[in-house]
Design a protein around this motif. Structure first.
Motif, mmCIF file in Angstrom:
data_model
loop_
_atom_site.group_PDB
_atom_site.id
_atom_site.type_symbol
_atom_site.label_atom_id
_atom_site.label_comp_id
_atom_site.label_asym_id
_atom_site.label_seq_id
_atom_site.Cartn_x
_atom_site.Cartn_y
_atom_site.Cartn_z
ATOM 1 N N GLN A 260 -11.858 4.237 15.380
ATOM 2 C CA GLN A 260 -10.696 4.083 16.244
ATOM 3 C C GLN A 260 -11.011 4.597 17.644
ATOM 4 O O GLN A 260 -11.483 5.722 17.813
ATOM 5 N N ARG A 261 -10.751 3.749 18.630
ATOM 6 C CA ARG A 261 -10.925 4.154 20.024
ATOM 7 C C ARG A 261 -9.568 4.177 20.714
ATOM 8 O O ARG A 261 -8.546 3.916 20.082
ATOM 9 N N ARG B 61 -8.046 2.236 22.813
ATOM 10 C CA ARG B 61 -7.265 1.003 22.883
ATOM 11 C C ARG B 61 -7.595 -0.004 21.793
ATOM 12 O O ARG B 61 -6.925 -1.037 21.688
ATOM 13 N N ASP B 62 -8.622 0.264 21.001
ATOM 14 C CA ASP B 62 -9.005 -0.699 19.977
ATOM 15 C C ASP B 62 -9.831 -0.007 18.906
ATOM 16 O O ASP B 62 -9.937 1.223 18.875
ATOM 17 N N THR B 63 -10.392 -0.795 18.019
ATOM 18 C CA THR B 63 -11.315 -0.286 17.009
ATOM 19 C C THR B 63 -12.632 -1.039 17.117
ATOM 20 O O THR B 63 -12.675 -2.177 17.616
ATOM 21 N N VAL B 64 -13.707 -0.418 16.693
ATOM 22 C CA VAL B 64 -15.014 -1.052 16.716
ATOM 23 C C VAL B 64 -15.664 -0.873 15.358
ATOM 24 O O VAL B 64 -15.501 0.170 14.706
#
Length: 282
Positions: free
Chosen positions: A56-57, A59-62
């Motif tokens: 989890q980042r 603004r998004d996930t990678v």
């Protein structure tokens, strides 16, 4: 759909120390389970590696890349009598197997038997969905090692259903001599069935994409398959666009197949492939 998940170009990042420990724990769980019936710990470990670990980042996930050494350990552990476990295989097991650099013959056999089973193999998530097309695309991952299923794949290949196009991918990947020409014939016939002035309907668009991957798996040594894909990419295809219904757009999902066949020079002929604002088909 019969799409080879391992070839779809998912971006991922190297694991942190903490994430590396999680992958290591998953590999250990699979290694110590020596029975044909998987326990909950093994199931969780297979799911983690199969579906992928996400970070989890702000603004998004990678997605996090599974380390090659971990995948090799898991592949070495999934042998008879355990393999991928007893009972029907489901999505995360196919996605796990497709990543393995060293799948055992036993695992390949498990996937092949499921892929060409006479009975529907139901999705874990969508109960009415038959996942044999996914099993066939996964089997194609193994190339000529899937040769024991070459003849049945040749008999069942078609351009009409995901089962037929999945069989085409297996036949192509196992280098059946007659498969390459048959795949191209199916692709061209499907494309020609839609008038050049009309957008390609959703179902036919999906079958053509699956056949395009079969062309890639065949090797396409004379570039005839590449030429057929270029022809399609000058057309429009239907795309779902809720809540607006169905719209007509460029076939951007074919760009990746074409890039795998001919590199950046091949996709440069189609500007929408290079346009980050151009949407993908839904």
């Amino acid at each position: 759909m019969a799409l080879p998940v391992h070839l779809l170009g998912q971006a991922c990042e190297p694991p942190s120390d903490r994430e590396l420990k999680m992958f290591d724990a998953a590999a250990q769980a699979i290694e110590v389970d020596d029975g044909p019936i998987s326990n909950w710990l093994t199931i969780g470990a297979q799911r983690l590696v199969g579906y992928g670990l996400l970070r989890q980042r702000a603004r998004d996930t990678v997605r996090i890349c599974p380390p090659a050494a971990v995948l090799e350990r898991i592949g070495a552990a999934l042998t008879a009598p355990k393999g991928l476990g007893a009972g029907q295989l489901v999505e995360y097991q196919y996605q796990l197997a497709a990543q393995l650099p060293n799948p055992s013959d036993f695992v390949i056999g498990q996937i092949g038997k499921a892929a060409f089973n006479d009975s529907t193999q139901f999705s874990e998530t969508f109960r009415a969905q038959d996942i044999r097309p996914l099993a066939r695309s996964t089997l194609a991952t193994f190339g000529v090692r899937a040769a024991p299923f070459r003849e049945i794949a040749l008999r069942q290949m078609s351009g009409d259903t995901p089962l037929g196009t999945g069989a085409a991918q297996v036949a192509a990947a196992t280098q059946a001599p007659e498969a390459r020409g048959k795949v191209l014939e199916l692709f061209r016939a499907k494309l020609a069935s839609v008038p050049a002035s009309a957008a390609i309907p959703l179902d036919q668009r999906d079958r053509l994409l699956e056949l395009a991957w079969a062309i890639y798996l065949s090797g396409d040594p004379d570039h005839s398959g590449r030429a057929a894909i270029h022809e399609l990419m000058t057309r429009k295809v239907e795309s779902r666009a809720p809540p607006f219904g169905v719209v007509e757009i460029s076939p951007k999902r074919f760009c990746l197949v074409l890039e795998r066949l001919g590199g950046q020079a091949a996709v440069a002929r189609h500007q929408y492939c290079l346009d980050p604002k151009a949407p993908y088909e839904g």
